[in-house]
Design a protein around this motif. Structure first.
Motif, PDB file in Angstrom:
ATOM      1  N   TYR A  46       0.838  -1.189   0.000  1.00  0.00           N
ATOM      2  CA  TYR A  46       0.000   0.000   0.000  1.00  0.00           C
ATOM      3  C   TYR A  46       0.879   1.246   0.000  1.00  0.00           C
ATOM      4  O   TYR A  46       2.023   1.219   0.412  1.00  0.00           O
ATOM      5  CB  TYR A  46      -0.942   0.015   1.195  1.00  0.00           C
ATOM      6  CG  TYR A  46      -0.274  -0.226   2.511  1.00  0.00           C
ATOM      7  CD1 TYR A  46       0.187   0.835   3.274  1.00  0.00           C
ATOM      8  CD2 TYR A  46      -0.078  -1.510   2.988  1.00  0.00           C
ATOM      9  CE1 TYR A  46       0.815   0.618   4.455  1.00  0.00           C
ATOM     10  CE2 TYR A  46       0.567  -1.733   4.172  1.00  0.00           C
ATOM     11  CZ  TYR A  46       1.004  -0.669   4.902  1.00  0.00           C
ATOM     12  OH  TYR A  46       1.654  -0.891   6.081  1.00  0.00           O
ATOM     13  N   GLN A  47       0.335   2.297  -0.510  1.00  0.00           N
ATOM     14  CA  GLN A  47       1.086   3.542  -0.550  1.00  0.00           C
ATOM     15  C   GLN A  47       0.838   4.294   0.748  1.00  0.00           C
ATOM     16  O   GLN A  47      -0.291   4.402   1.197  1.00  0.00           O
ATOM     17  CB  GLN A  47       0.608   4.398  -1.722  1.00  0.00           C
ATOM     18  CG  GLN A  47       0.852   3.735  -3.066  1.00  0.00           C
ATOM     19  CD  GLN A  47       2.336   3.517  -3.327  1.00  0.00           C
ATOM     20  OE1 GLN A  47       3.145   4.356  -2.977  1.00  0.00           O
ATOM     21  NE2 GLN A  47       2.689   2.377  -3.909  1.00  0.00           N
ATOM     22  N   VAL A  48       1.914   4.746   1.349  1.00  0.00           N
ATOM     23  CA  VAL A  48       1.763   5.485   2.585  1.00  0.00           C
ATOM     24  C   VAL A  48       1.679   6.969   2.245  1.00  0.00           C
ATOM     25  O   VAL A  48       2.439   7.471   1.430  1.00  0.00           O
ATOM     26  CB  VAL A  48       2.950   5.200   3.513  1.00  0.00           C
ATOM     27  CG1 VAL A  48       2.776   5.920   4.823  1.00  0.00           C
ATOM     28  CG2 VAL A  48       3.065   3.715   3.741  1.00  0.00           C
ATOM     29  N   GLU A  49       0.736   7.615   2.864  1.00  0.00           N
ATOM     30  CA  GLU A  49       0.515   9.033   2.557  1.00  0.00           C
ATOM     31  C   GLU A  49       1.703   9.887   2.964  1.00  0.00           C
ATOM     32  O   GLU A  49       2.256   9.735   4.045  1.00  0.00           O
ATOM     33  CB  GLU A  49      -0.696   9.550   3.347  1.00  0.00           C
ATOM     34  CG  GLU A  49      -2.011   9.286   2.670  1.00  0.00           C
ATOM     35  CD  GLU A  49      -3.141   9.748   3.552  1.00  0.00           C
ATOM     36  OE1 GLU A  49      -3.111  10.913   3.956  1.00  0.00           O
ATOM     37  OE2 GLU A  49      -4.014   8.929   3.846  1.00  0.00           O
TER      38      GLU A  49
END
Ligand SMILES: Nc1ncnc2c1ncn2[C@@H]1O[C@H](COP(=O)(O)OP(=O)(O)OP(=O)(O)O)[C@@H](O)[C@H]1O
Ligand SMILES: [Mg+2]
Lengths: 402, 235
Positions: free
Chosen positions: A397-400
């Motif tokens: 997942y992409q971390v903000e």
């Protein structure tokens, strides 16, 4: 590509297989007529077959090595595995998925009741596999006594129905909760153990549950089991056997869909990440503030819940339960499904469950050899694809960032 | 800020710490030096609750924490970078960092801290989508420190951050440790083999010998001490 050494080794292996299968394939004893038939021609087939299989395997491995070397030297592009290419290309997987959904929805109309019944069993194993997948595949806790929770669910329905007349739909959640409770009860003492020790203790737990069911006659009616368990009802409508099997089939389809949905959500949730991290490194998890015990317990309990619910369905399907249905072999098969499918991979587990349960059924044509073929398939799979049918593509997942 | 009172920790029957007493004041860098097997890592493990002490007390801001579980201690603001880094090899760099913020819910603050650690270690931003296991040893150490910072600790426990690193990288990491201490006002408890460097960045130091504290003083004084020089500084 093939050296003389390979040929020699292939001969040796062919010889070894001939010796190994000699009693099975060549000698045929007819005890009634008291004759022994020697089927020498089988020896030839076995020898030739294993010779060619070995060579084919060698060639395949050699080509893979060549490819890997070229990739490492930067001469060739790394091709993503077939499963990944399919799963990541919507133009391929969408129609596949649609076809699959249609096939499964139309199944009872297309095939006989007998086939539908087999498919129900296969779907039950899909759910069991997905449940165990949480424990073994995602959280990395080797549980060899998973069948115990399955038994808890089945007996919950049988006994609650026998004594209190509770119906299928009432017991379905109760069975799940009860299994989860057992999961937590078992979990507390054993989860400080790791790896092999955990495996042995859970194995023991599975056997204990079975032995209790077998020997505590007043409670569980012993080895003779409990019969006349009602099939699932639908607003009190009377159904013929065929109809109720079709009904059960669709119920199972609903159950599988529900399971896939929940398991998928779980894996990508906070707790799912904690499970994954825990499998990777316990000390790091503790240092990051993850509650080790609670995280493991939830994995255990959530995994057990599915087994409990499928247990209830199992009791309703067969209308009869006895301890013989809950042997270690069941745990082993479910574990095979998880490992064969690819630890942690939902699609893989579904495929593996269908293959492992349907294959022996359709191999009945080869009657006496079917378990042999089954075993061979497992061995070959583990040698050539130890990561399972669908190697787990974890959704990173992409971390903000700001 | 942190106080250990006669802490004794055991591994089974083996006693690793014997009546350890020490204090860490708010905002300082403190170092614990000692030979292999002296019990430095065990001291940190006892503080963070991963190997709880058998006897003695550990107070954090006056509150006893030696009976709390490891996750509760992290929640109080103590975060450990374990010896040997212990990053998650199959998680990407970004996911590793996110695991550090596991207990936090303030998304804005997390994003800000992510930015901060990326500014400390720009290489991590470049590598953010690579699995942690593919990083070099030094990069892994940077990741481990950054991951702990993502928990926004008030007290950071660092176990041998220089282990296996080239001198240049070591110096860079020590510089950043000092920077974290200054900019974030994070109190730092540093365990080191490299006593020379450790005593240079630290305010005070303790010397540990086979589970006992044998000396403590200001870092400069320890560096000037003949015994320390002979035993740990190789002078
Ligand atoms: N898991 C363990 N089980 C048993 N004994 C241990 C364990 N970990 C450490 N010990 C023992 O405890 C003592 C202190 O170990 P510790 O790891 O704290 O040393 P250290 O000062 O960190 O050493 P190093 O500089 O080599 O990291 C040693 O005698 C060691 O053998
Ligand atoms: Mg150490």
């Amino acid at each position: 590509m093939l050296t003389l050494k390979d040929l020699g080794k292939a001969c040796l292996i062919a010889l070894w297989f001939v010796v190994l299968t000699f009693p099975l394939m060549v000698i045929k004893v007819n005890p009634i007529d008291r004759i022994i038939t020697w089927r020498w021609h089988n020896m030839l087939w076995v020898g030739l077959g294993s010779f060619l299989c070995y060579l084919a395997g060698r060639i395949w491995l050699a080509r893979r090595d060549v490819r890997l070397r070229r990739i490492r030297q930067g001469l060739a592009e790394e091709k993503p595995p077939l499963s990944r290419r399919i799963l990541q290309n919507p133009a391929i997987w969408r129609p596949l998925l649609a076809a699959g959904v249609l096939f499964f929805l139309a199944f009872p109309a297309l095939f006989s009741t007998y086939q539908t019944n087999i498919m129900i069993t296969a779907l039950m194993y899909v759910v069991l596999g997905l449940g165990l997948n949480i424990v073994v595949g995602v959280a990395g806790l080797l549980d060899l006594g998973y069948v115990a929770f399955y038994a808890v669910g089945a007996y919950a329905y049988a006994l609650l129905n026998l004594h209190f007349g509770l119906g299928f739909w009432t017991v379905l959640p109760i069975g799940g909760l009860l299994a989860a409770t057992f999961g937590i009860l078992l979990g507390f003492p054993v989860l400080r153990l790791r790896g092999d020790y955990l495996a042995i203790v859970t194995l023991g737990f599975g056997e204990i549950i079975r032995l209790i069911l077998e020997n505590w006659n007043e409670f569980s009616h012993g080895p003779s089991g409990i019969s006349n368990i009602p099939r699932p009802g639908l607003f009190g409508i009377q159904m013929s056997l065929d109809q109720s099997i079709t009904y059960l089939y669709y119920l199972m389809i609903g159950m599988v869909t529900f399971t896939i949905f929940v398991v998928n959500r779980l894996q990508n949730s906070r707790i799912g990440r904690a499970w994954f991290a825990l499998r990777e490194d316990e000390i790091a998890c503790q240092a990051m503030g993850i509650d080790k015990t609670r995280t493991k317990l939830t994995a255990f309990a959530l995994g057990a819940t599915w087994a409990g619910m499928v247990g209830v369905i199992f009791a309703a399907k067969t209308t009869f339960v006895n301890p013989a249905s809950f042997t270690f072999l069941e745990s082993a098969i479910i574990l095979c499904i998880v490992v064969l499918g690819g630890m942690g991979s939902i699609v893989g587990v579904i495929i593996a469950a269908l293959v492992l349960i349907l294959l022996p059924e359709y191999l009945r044509a080869f009657s006496e050899y079917r378990m042999l073929v089954f075993g061979a398939v497992l061995v070959v799979m583990m040698v050539f694809r130890p990561q399972g049918i669908v190697a787990n593509i974890r959704k990173t997942y992409q971390v903000e960032e700001k | 800020m942190l106080e250990l009172r006669e802490v004794c920790t055991y591994y089974g029957n083996i006693q690793a710490l014997r009546d350890i007493s020490l204090r860490v004041e708010e905002g300082e860098i403190i170092t614990l030096i000692g030979a292999n097997g002296a019990g430095k890592s065990t001291t940190l493990m006892s503080i963070s609750g991963i190997v709880p002490p058998k006897r003695g007390e550990i107070l954090f801001r006056g509150r006893p924490i030696h009976e709390l579980s490891a996750d509760r201690i992290v929640a109080l603001g103590i975060c450990q970078v374990p010896e040997g880094r212990h990053i998650f090899p199959d998680l990407t760099v970004a996911e590793n960092l996110d695991m550090g913020a596991f207990l936090r819910r303030d998304r804005k603050g997390i994003a800000r801290d992510l930015d901060y650690v990326y500014s400390l270690f720009p290489i991590l931003r470049e590598r953010r989508n690579q699995p942690g296991g593919n990083l070099s040893g030094g990069e892994q150490q940077m990741l481990a420190i950054s991951r702990a910072l993502m928990a926004r600790p008030q007290l950071l426990l660092l176990d041998e951050p220089s282990m296996g690193l080239a001198p240049l990288v070591t110096r860079q990491i020590f510089e950043i440790i000092r920077q974290i201490n200054r900019e974030q006002n994070t109190t730092i408890f540093l365990v080191e083999q490299n006593a020379n460097l450790a005593l240079k960045v630290a305010d005070r130091g303790y010397v540990l010998e086979t589970g006992r504290i044998t000396m403590h003083d200001r870092a400069g004084a320890l560096r000037a001490n003949r015994d320390v020089q002979r035993a740990y500084l190789g002078i």
